[in-house]
Scaffold this motif. Structure first.
Motif, mmCIF file in Angstrom:
data_model
loop_
_atom_site.group_PDB
_atom_site.id
_atom_site.type_symbol
_atom_site.label_atom_id
_atom_site.label_comp_id
_atom_site.label_asym_id
_atom_site.label_seq_id
_atom_site.Cartn_x
_atom_site.Cartn_y
_atom_site.Cartn_z
ATOM 1 N N PRO A 286 -8.227 12.263 6.942
ATOM 2 C CA PRO A 286 -7.882 13.236 7.976
ATOM 3 C C PRO A 286 -6.378 13.180 8.279
ATOM 4 C CG PRO A 286 -9.844 12.010 8.591
ATOM 5 C CD PRO A 286 -9.273 11.330 7.387
ATOM 6 N N ALA A 287 -5.817 14.303 8.681
ATOM 7 C CA ALA A 287 -4.382 14.356 8.923
ATOM 8 C C ALA A 287 -3.938 13.298 9.928
ATOM 9 C CB ALA A 287 -3.991 15.756 9.398
ATOM 10 N N ALA A 288 -4.751 13.069 10.967
ATOM 11 C CA ALA A 288 -4.376 12.071 11.977
ATOM 12 C C ALA A 288 -4.352 10.670 11.363
ATOM 13 C CB ALA A 288 -5.345 12.128 13.153
ATOM 14 N N ALA A 289 -5.317 10.376 10.472
ATOM 15 C CA ALA A 289 -5.335 9.076 9.807
ATOM 16 C C ALA A 289 -4.145 8.943 8.864
ATOM 17 C CB ALA A 289 -6.642 8.904 9.037
ATOM 18 N N ARG A 290 -3.800 10.036 8.185
ATOM 19 C CA ARG A 290 -2.615 10.033 7.316
ATOM 20 C C ARG A 290 -1.368 9.647 8.104
ATOM 21 N NH1 ARG A 290 -0.230 14.963 5.661
ATOM 22 N NH2 ARG A 290 -0.655 15.589 7.810
ATOM 23 N N ASP A 291 -1.232 10.220 9.294
ATOM 24 C CA ASP A 291 -0.059 9.930 10.119
ATOM 25 C C ASP A 291 -0.031 8.464 10.543
ATOM 26 O OD1 ASP A 291 0.567 12.582 9.823
ATOM 27 O OD2 ASP A 291 -0.249 13.179 11.779
ATOM 28 N N ARG A 292 -1.187 7.877 10.852
ATOM 29 C CA ARG A 292 -1.223 6.458 11.245
ATOM 30 C C ARG A 292 -0.863 5.559 10.052
ATOM 31 N NH1 ARG A 292 -5.920 8.133 13.939
ATOM 32 N NH2 ARG A 292 -7.273 7.179 12.365
ATOM 33 N N LEU A 293 -1.372 5.913 8.863
ATOM 34 C CA LEU A 293 -1.054 5.126 7.681
ATOM 35 C C LEU A 293 0.443 5.166 7.370
ATOM 36 C CD1 LEU A 293 -4.070 6.230 5.462
ATOM 37 C CD2 LEU A 293 -3.589 3.877 6.129
ATOM 38 N N LEU A 294 1.036 6.341 7.488
ATOM 39 C CA LEU A 294 2.463 6.462 7.219
ATOM 40 C C LEU A 294 3.290 5.714 8.256
ATOM 41 C CD1 LEU A 294 2.773 10.209 6.131
ATOM 42 C CD2 LEU A 294 2.816 8.180 4.676
ATOM 43 N N ALA A 295 2.847 5.755 9.505
ATOM 44 C CA ALA A 295 3.582 5.055 10.555
ATOM 45 C C ALA A 295 3.544 3.546 10.333
ATOM 46 C CB ALA A 295 3.001 5.402 11.926
ATOM 47 N N ALA A 296 2.430 3.036 9.771
ATOM 48 C CA ALA A 296 2.319 1.596 9.526
ATOM 49 C C ALA A 296 3.247 1.159 8.394
ATOM 50 C CB ALA A 296 0.875 1.234 9.192
ATOM 51 N N GLY A 297 3.466 2.043 7.404
ATOM 52 C CA GLY A 297 4.376 1.733 6.312
ATOM 53 C C GLY A 297 3.907 0.551 5.487
ATOM 54 N N PRO A 298 4.835 -0.095 4.762
ATOM 55 C CA PRO A 298 4.459 -1.213 3.885
ATOM 56 C C PRO A 298 4.197 -2.511 4.628
ATOM 57 C CG PRO A 298 6.811 -0.816 3.744
ATOM 58 C CD PRO A 298 6.243 0.282 4.589
ATOM 59 N N GLY A 299 4.430 -2.541 5.940
ATOM 60 C CA GLY A 299 4.198 -3.774 6.690
ATOM 61 C C GLY A 299 5.106 -4.888 6.207
ATOM 62 N N ALA A 300 4.513 -6.055 5.976
ATOM 63 C CA ALA A 300 5.293 -7.222 5.549
ATOM 64 C C ALA A 300 5.395 -7.334 4.031
ATOM 65 C CB ALA A 300 4.672 -8.498 6.108
ATOM 66 N N ALA A 301 5.015 -6.279 3.316
ATOM 67 C CA ALA A 301 5.075 -6.332 1.851
ATOM 68 C C ALA A 301 6.518 -6.529 1.384
ATOM 69 C CB ALA A 301 4.513 -5.040 1.254
ATOM 70 N N THR A 302 6.668 -7.212 0.258
ATOM 71 C CA THR A 302 7.983 -7.453 -0.326
ATOM 72 C C THR A 302 8.286 -6.360 -1.340
ATOM 73 O OG1 THR A 302 7.703 -9.827 -0.076
ATOM 74 C CG2 THR A 302 9.405 -9.082 -1.602
ATOM 75 N N LEU A 303 9.381 -5.638 -1.108
ATOM 76 C CA LEU A 303 9.810 -4.601 -2.030
ATOM 77 C C LEU A 303 10.971 -5.119 -2.872
ATOM 78 C CD1 LEU A 303 9.666 -1.555 0.406
ATOM 79 C CD2 LEU A 303 7.995 -2.188 -1.321
ATOM 80 N N PRO A 304 11.241 -4.495 -4.012
ATOM 81 C CA PRO A 304 12.286 -5.011 -4.897
ATOM 82 C C PRO A 304 13.653 -5.041 -4.224
ATOM 83 C CG PRO A 304 10.951 -3.363 -6.006
ATOM 84 C CD PRO A 304 10.577 -3.320 -4.563
ATOM 85 N N THR A 305 14.466 -6.019 -4.615
ATOM 86 C CA THR A 305 15.850 -6.073 -4.160
ATOM 87 C C THR A 305 16.667 -5.031 -4.901
ATOM 88 O OG1 THR A 305 15.645 -8.440 -3.759
ATOM 89 C CG2 THR A 305 17.890 -7.552 -3.943
ATOM 90 N N PRO A 306 17.470 -4.226 -4.200
ATOM 91 C CA PRO A 306 18.258 -3.196 -4.898
ATOM 92 C C PRO A 306 19.153 -3.806 -5.970
ATOM 93 C CG PRO A 306 18.308 -2.852 -2.526
ATOM 94 C CD PRO A 306 17.648 -4.186 -2.753
#
Length: 387
Positions: A286-306
């Motif tokens: 649902p659109a509302a759930a999509r918005d909550r998921l996007l707001a949470a983002g990656p959390g504490a996940a480790t993303l690559p160093t530029p």
């Protein structure tokens, strides 16, 4: 004795002179294919022009943003070499045109030994480096492929640790006549692939395939024979109807819309906490759930160093929180998030902003397609937005 001495003296000179007079063979455009290519195809354009294969090639070129003048030169050429490389973040392509009618200037094509070349992320081989055909196995496999309007040799990763050697031919001047040989490393691996193929065809829905169904139904499969881990696939459908069905099937296969492997549905309880569900690899959000998921983002996940060279980092995720939004939608540690609706995904600030904006702008009823690489397997996640 004197005549023998004269022969010994003059013989090497004569042989050297003969060698110097021998004409140098023309450059072979196949030598332009770099070692890192995954597959190589050769097209005899005199038998491709005016067929459904030309139409299909033009459509594929548009999808890959190949310059129009390159396409026109390729269609007018005597011979075309196409090389492909499966790589991250974007697949590589090389097109070499050989001979044919000269046309309008094409700045996108560069002169190369034996022809003219255009490339994206797969440059023509540097003369100092090995080519695809430097590998003796590649040369042997290429020689096994008979002459045809289209012939191809390559390697295809079926799943993690399972790669097939493939070669085949295709003629499109009267419907379709195609033959493909798929060789696995072992007999059990070949039997496993044959089993998966048979199950997939048995469960296929003709309505989903539409006009491509007659071509799929006409495919015959032989093997593997005892001690030979090889499968052979044939498709022969004459006439305009056969060509149309083959064109639709090839289009679907090239877009991966029929053979794509869906991402396994995540834990239903985890999804439910965010208000979403999943069935057959498709998330219903649902659109509302999509918005909550996007707001949470990656959390504490480790993303690559530029990278320090200024290039953009690939989107690979590690250290995912178990209760985070990314795990909820089915991602796992080490996944590469390769594409969103055909566009590459990068893990820098701009890339994450682009991804978030794209998903946030999806209207009700829209479907987003996310392609993920997991341990060598290409997986597809479909995300449907509902009210």
């Amino acid at each position: 004795m004197r005549s023998r001495s004269l022969v010994r003296l003059i013989g090497p000179v004569v042989l050297a002179a003969a060698g110097a007079c021998r004409p140098t063979p023309p450059p072979n455009p196949l030598d332009l294919v770099p070692y890192e290519a995954t597959a190589v195809a050769e097209l005899a354009m005199v038998r491709v022009r005016g067929t459904w294969l030309e139409t299909l090639g033009r459509a594929l070129a548009r999808r890959l943003d190949v310059p129009g003048c390159v396409v026109d030169r390729a269609v007018a050429a005597d011979r075309v070499i196409v090389a492909y490389s499966a790589q991250l973040p974007a697949d590589g392509w090389l097109v070499v045109t050989v001979g044919g009618r000269p046309g309008a200037p094409c700045p996108a094509l560069a002169d190369a030994p034996g022809g003219q070349a255009w490339h994206r992320d797969l440059a023509p081989r540097d003369p100092r480096d090995d080519s695809f055909f430097t590998d003796p196995e590649h040369r042997v496999r290429w020689r096994r492929v008979p002459a045809a309007p289209l012939r191809v040799v390559g390697d295809y990763t079926i799943s993690a640790g399972v790669t097939a050697q493939v070669h085949g031919t295709l003629a499109a001047d009267d419907g379709v006549d195609a033959h493909l040989v798929v060789r696995l490393a072992t007999g059990p691996a070949a039997e496993g692939v044959r089993g998966r193929l048979d199950r997939w065809r048995a469960g296929a829905d003709p309505a989903r395939f539409g006009g491509a169904w007659p071509a799929l139904a006409a495919v015959t499969v032989r093997g593997p024979a005892t001690g030979t881990p090889t499968l052979e696939l044939d498709l022969a459908l004459p006439g305009a109807a056969g060509g149309a069905a083959a064109s639709l099937l090839a289009t679907a296969l090239l877009s991966a819309s029929l053979l794509e492997e869906p991402l396994p549905c995540p834990d239903p309880a985890a999804l439910a906490r965010w208000g979403a569900t999943c069935a057959r690899g498709e998330l219903v959000v649902p659109a509302a759930a999509r918005d909550r998921l996007l707001a949470a983002g990656p959390g504490a996940a480790t993303l690559p160093t530029p990278p320090t060279d200024g290039s953009r980092p690939l989107a690979r995720v590690r250290g995912l929180p178990r209760d985070g939004a990314l795990v909820a939608v089915g991602l796992r540690d080490g996944d590469w998030v390769k594409e969103l609706d055909g566009a590459p995904v990068f893990a820098d600030a701009a890339g994450l902003a682009e991804l978030t904006a794209h998903l946030a702008a999806l209207p009700i009823g829209a479907i987003a397609t996310v392609r993920i690489v997991r341990a060598g397997r290409q997986l597809t996640l479909r995300l449907r937005i509902t009210a």
